[in-house]
Design a protein around this motif. Structure first.
Motif: not given
Ligand code: APR
Length: 308
Positions: A255-264
């Protein structure tokens, strides 16, 4: 025992998970499968090994979800496995249907459980379980990173002729061809492998790690790996049940970690009795970050096919 773990799917991965859990006396196990008699038979066979192996934990085989009630952890391994020439993504349509139904059943009986997903394609299946269960993201965790890292660790130990246990390694990203081995975070007793191996050998080991699952499928011909996958899932069970706070690469909701959101996606997490205590963000080079971005895009494209 006052701890209960349900393993759904009594095939190669599930039955080996169940065996590892009881042999380590981590918890009582309920082994459930759609095939009648088979989980009961495997459970009885395992119980008959207790006097020889000397474990106290009990295992019950069943086809009835009522028996899973009040589980602390549910490990889901049910679904079809790969055959030669198949990618993990080829399993999606079939395994989505299987796992959706299972998650709906298990959450009714164990509303406070932590879910560990093993069925492939792992990242998509973890997302599906998160959405279907309605559980908080820290309680829905996929097993992939420990397995991918274990393969990388083994290959490094073999290459350097050092004890496998002295090798640590980190593999991030999706559990597929786009996974991202991180040699700069991979060490032999603290010494980065970048100081021990030439670049081209490291790249060869990275490549073998990425294709590690397919290598086993190619040899077995009738199914996929289960010894290392079950060992990796049980490492998660152990860290959670024993509140160990181990830092392990797992498939987590970003949810925002590593610039990534909404994904496993596979990232290092701290695993405690709560599930994911927190996600650990390590510094990545530009090249590693763009490989992680590409890996998460590949997962997102498959998540989109779920239509949820
Ligand atoms: N409910 C319960 N069990 C089911 C269901 C269902 N709806 N559908 C299938 N199963 C069971 C099968 O009956 C079988 O016993 O799942 C089991 C799968 O076992 P195997 O075919 O031996 O497959 P395995 O090697 O264990 O792999 C299972 O784990 O690593 C992943 O990619 C792998 O997705 C695959 C999964």
């Amino acid at each position: 025992m006052d701890r209960k773990v349900t393993v759904v799917g009594a095939g190669f991965v599930g039955a080996t998970c169940a065996r590892r859990i009881v042999e380590k006396d981590l918890a009582d196990v309920v082994l459930i499968d759609i095939v009648e008699g088979m989980p009961q038979g495997k459970a009885l066979d395992l119980m008959e090994s207790a006097p020889v192996e000397g474990f106290e934990a009990k295992i019950k085989g069943t086809n009835d979800y009522a028996d899973t009630a009040g589980s602390d952890i549910i490990v889901i391994t049910a679904g079809i496995a790969r055959k030669p020439g198949m990618s993990r993504d080829d399993l999606q349509a079939t395994n989505v249907k299987i796992v959706k139904g299972i998650v709906e059943e298990v959450v009714k009986h164990s509303p406070d459980a932590i879910l560990i997903l093993v069925t492939n394609p792992l990242d998509v299946i973890s997302y599906l379980a998160f959405k279907t269960s309605g559980f908080p993201a820290h309680k829905v965790i996929g097993m992939a990173g420990i397995l991918d890292s274990a393969r990388f660790r083994y290959f490094i130990s073999e290459e350097l002729s050092v004890a496998a246990a002295s090798v640590e390694a980190m593999v991030l990203g999706g559990h597929g061809d786009t996974m991202v081995p991180l040699p700069s975070y991979s060490t032999v007793n603290g010494i980065p492998i970048t100081q021990l191996l030439p670049k081209e050998r490291i790249e060869a080991l990275n490549d073998r790690t990425r294709k590690g699952g397919a290598e086993i499928v190619g040899l077995l011909k009738t199914g996929s790996a289960y010894y290392a996958p079950s060992a990796s899932a049980v490492e998660m069970v152990k860290s959670i049940l024993n509140d160990e706070n181990k830092v392990l690469p797992c498939c987590a909701y970003l949810d925002g970690q590593y610039g990534l959101k909404g994904v496993y996606c596979g990232v290092p997490v701290k695993l405690s009795r709560k599930g994911i205590e927190n996600i650990i963000e390590v510094d990545l080079t530009e090249e590693e970050q763009s490989a992680l971005n590409a890996s998460s895009e590949a997962v997102k494209a498959n998540i989109a096919k779920l239509g949820i």
